[in-house]
Every structure is written in C-alpha cells, then in structure tokens.
Design an enzyme around this catalytic site. Structure first.
Site, PDB file in Angstrom:
ATOM      1  N   ARG A 111       1.041  -1.117   0.029  1.00  8.47           N
ATOM      2  CA  ARG A 111       0.022   0.071   0.024  1.00  8.47           C
ATOM      3  C   ARG A 111       0.946   1.202   0.140  1.00  8.47           C
ATOM      4  NH1 ARG A 111      -5.449   1.828   3.330  1.00  8.47           N
ATOM      5  NH2 ARG A 111      -6.162   0.311   1.583  1.00  8.47           N
ATOM      6  N   HIS A 138      -7.288   0.894  -6.541  1.00 12.60           N
ATOM      7  CA  HIS A 138      -7.584   0.143  -5.322  1.00 12.60           C
ATOM      8  C   HIS A 138      -8.411  -1.206  -5.869  1.00 12.60           C
ATOM      9  CE1 HIS A 138      -7.839  -1.095  -1.523  1.00 12.60           C
ATOM     10  NE2 HIS A 138      -8.847  -0.072  -0.830  1.00 12.60           N
ATOM     11  N   GLN A 141     -10.288  -3.667  -3.464  1.00 10.52           N
ATOM     12  CA  GLN A 141     -11.499  -3.203  -2.989  1.00 10.52           C
ATOM     13  C   GLN A 141     -12.672  -3.672  -3.844  1.00 10.52           C
ATOM     14  OE1 GLN A 141     -12.181  -1.454  -0.022  1.00 10.52           O
ATOM     15  NE2 GLN A 141     -14.100  -1.969  -0.618  1.00 10.52           N
ATOM     16  N   ASP A 229     -17.229   7.813  -1.445  1.00 10.06           N
ATOM     17  CA  ASP A 229     -15.621   7.518  -0.753  1.00 10.06           C
ATOM     18  C   ASP A 229     -15.568   8.736  -0.080  1.00 10.06           C
ATOM     19  OD1 ASP A 229     -13.602   6.599   0.291  1.00 10.06           O
ATOM     20  OD2 ASP A 229     -12.457   6.617  -1.681  1.00 10.06           O
ATOM     21  N   CYS A 268     -16.315   1.984   0.572  1.00  7.60           N
ATOM     22  CA  CYS A 268     -15.189   1.236   0.953  1.00  7.60           C
ATOM     23  C   CYS A 268     -14.829   1.337   2.445  1.00  7.60           C
ATOM     24  CB  CYS A 268     -13.961   1.502  -0.075  1.00  7.60           C
ATOM     25  SG  CYS A 268     -13.547   2.975   0.125  1.00  7.60           S
ATOM     26  N   ARG A 296     -13.966  -8.120   2.085  1.00 10.65           N
ATOM     27  CA  ARG A 296     -12.578  -8.090   1.636  1.00 10.65           C
ATOM     28  C   ARG A 296     -11.668  -9.268   2.007  1.00 10.65           C
ATOM     29  NH1 ARG A 296     -10.433  -2.888   1.554  1.00 10.65           N
ATOM     30  NH2 ARG A 296      -8.665  -4.120   0.709  1.00 10.65           N
TER      31      ARG A 296
END
Ligand code: CP
Ligand code: NVA
Length: 312
Positions: A111, A138, A141, A229, A268, A296
């Site tokens: 990340r 991402h 996700q 988001d 998310c 996830r």
C-alpha cells in the site's frame, strides 16, 4: 515459483475471466466455511507454508486485517512491514526491498502513494506483487464490492452503478471493472474532480456506458447501486474549497429516493458520516457497507489464489 510472477497491480492484470473466477470462488469458499472460527484454515489449505509480506506506506484497517485473515484461512502466514519501522522509511530503494523480500517471502502486498512505486516493486520482485491501494487505484476493494453486489442479488451485466463525489483511486478501479464485467457507471462529481480520462476510456473500450455529470440527481436517477468515498483521500490536501464543492454530492435520503427502490449503498470505508454520506443512508437497510468490509477477506483470498496460479 517458475516463470513470471502473476502481479495484481490493477484489475486488467487478471482480466474478465479471472475476475469472474475470483468472485465465484469467493462465494464458494465463503459458503463452505460458514460458521467456522475466523482464523481456522479452509479444508484444502491451498497456501499452506506460504508467507505474504504486507508493506504499508499508508494507514489501513480493512486491507491489513483482511489480508492477514485471508492468508490464515488459506493455510499461510503474513508478516507486516510499516514504512516507519522498516528501512523503506529510511530511504532503502523499492528495487532493493523487492529483491530482498522476494528471497524471503512468497508474495508482497504494497500500500503506497505513487503508483510508479508499485510498478517498480513489480519490476524487481520475483514473487507476485499485489496493489493494496495507490493514489491511482484500489483493485482489491472492487473485487469485494462486486462480490457484495452479486451476493445481494444483482447481476453485473447492465447494472447501473452511480458514483458520487471525488473522482479518486477507488472510482478508477470501479471504472476498470466496468469495462471488464460490462456494467455501466454514472460518475457525478463537481467540475474539476472528474476521474482520470484514461480509466473512463478503458471502461468505454470494454463496452461499459460511462456518463460523466456534475449533477448528483442525474447520477442517482434509477440507479441500482450508489457508491461514494471520502472527499479527502490519504495524502490529499484537506482544502475547504474542495469540501464545499463536494457538499451537493452527499449520498443522503433525498438522493437514495431517486434511485431504484431496491438500490444498494456501498462505501469502501472508512466513512465520514455527515460528509459524503448521511447517517440515515449509512445506517439504512439499503446500506451493505459491513458486508462489503467482511467481503474484503473473501475477495483477498481469491486474489491471492490467482496470484499463486491456483485459480482461473
Ligand atoms: N477500504 C479500505 O481499503 O480500508 P483500509 O484503508 O482500512 O484498508
Ligand atoms: N480513497 C481513499 C480510500 C481509502 C480506503 C483513500 O485513498 O484514502
């Protein structure tokens, strides 16, 4: 591992068939272990003896925990490196870090901020590298998001997904997924906060209908899924001007009322309730954000299996 490692830097690295296989395998594995203790391995323990390094240059809760639990359930183990407590944080190069980790572990999840860093990691690693979020995308996700949408009874082809707010990294992966899995995306952002046109073109080239609008109402009208988001992603300036521009794009009861009556709300997480989403929507029956968070784990298992050549 022989041959070139299977890196998962973006959804296109896997492609449509592998994405479908990932979702289907996640559904099967999730059902097969229903009720088992969360840390117990699946019966086949397909990654027994394998080690995954989780490397973080940014904060994380879900990505960190879900990859850890995913590896345990697949029979493997993880170790965690934080930039601040590893030599990466003191300037050791990505290239050398990639080469060292490749001698010690079987896969690397990173990340980070600049997407070029994960590309550099992949260039130098001899084990699979997985994108756990960059400023650009991402992908992990979105595997969980599509799994959640399907679990809640919606088919992907022809689905109308509406995005509200910032044209950010998560939206980029939504757009990439749309081209692969043939669903449509309405993107409602303030002027100047549109997604990178490269991802819009990618979606359209794959056959998705993408509508860019500066009207939240136009985005919401008859939508099947509403997604938002945070307005300020990690590493971005927390500017008052941006927050003011985003306000009309809050997903609230009025906006949900314009969508289909059985529309779902996705986020998310982490969420800023009262900013990009109202409390009423966040806590409503249409909100599936905690299923999405749990998924996830199941999505990460599929991504890992694909990277290890054990899927699709
Ligand atoms: N959605 C997500 O990636 O959450 P974390 O930042 O907590 O990992
Ligand atoms: N867009 C957000 C996603 C967090 C999971 C960020 O990059 O901070």
């Amino acid at each position: 591992m022989s041959g070139s490692p299977l890196h998962f830097l973006d959804l296109g690295d896997a492609g449509a068939n592998a994405m479908a296989a990932m979702i289907s395998d996640a559904i099967d594995r999730k059902a097969a272990r229903a009720g088992s203790p969360k840390g117990e391995a699946d019966n086949d323990a397909p990654l027994a003896g394998r080690v995954l390094a989780l490397v973080f240059e940014k904060n994380s809760t879900r990505t960190r925990v879900s990859f850890d639990i995913a590896m345990r359930q697949l029979g493997g183990t993880v170790l965690i490196l934080e930039a601040g407590s590893s030599q990466l944080g003191r300037g050791e190069s990505i290239a050398d870090t990639a080469r060292v980790l490749s001698r010690m572990v079987d896969a690397i999840m990173l990340r980070t901020d600049d997407h070029a860093k994960i590309e550099e990691m992949a260039r130098h690693a001899t084990v699979p590298v997985i994108n756990g979020l960059t400023d650009r995308s991402h992908p992990c996700q979105i595997v969980a998001d599509l799994l959640t949408v399907i679990e809640h009874g919606k088919a992907l082809p022809g689905l109308e997904l509406a995005w509200f707010g910032d044209g950010n990294n998560v939206l980029h992966s939504v757009l990439e997924a749309a081209g692969l899995m043939k669903f449509n995306v309405r993107v409602a952002t303030p002027p100047g906060f549109e997604p990178d046109p490269e991802f819009v073109e990618l979606a359209r080239a794959g056959g998705a209908r993408v509508t860019l609008t500066n009207s939240a109402k136009e985005g919401a009208s008859d939508a099947d899924v509403l997604v938002t988001d945070t307005w300020i992603s990690m590493g971005q300036d927390d500017a008052d001007e941006k927050r003011r521009a985003m306000e009309p794009f809050q997903v609230n009861e009025s906006l949900m009322g314009m969508a289909k009556s059985n529309a779902l709300f996705l986020h998310c997480l982490p969420a800023h309730v009262g900013e990009e989403v109202s409390e009423g929507v966040f806590e409503s029956a249409q909100s599936v954000v905690f299923d999405e968070a749990e998924n996830r784990i199941h999505a990460q298992k599929s991504v890992l299996l694909w990277c290890f050549g054990k899927l699709g």
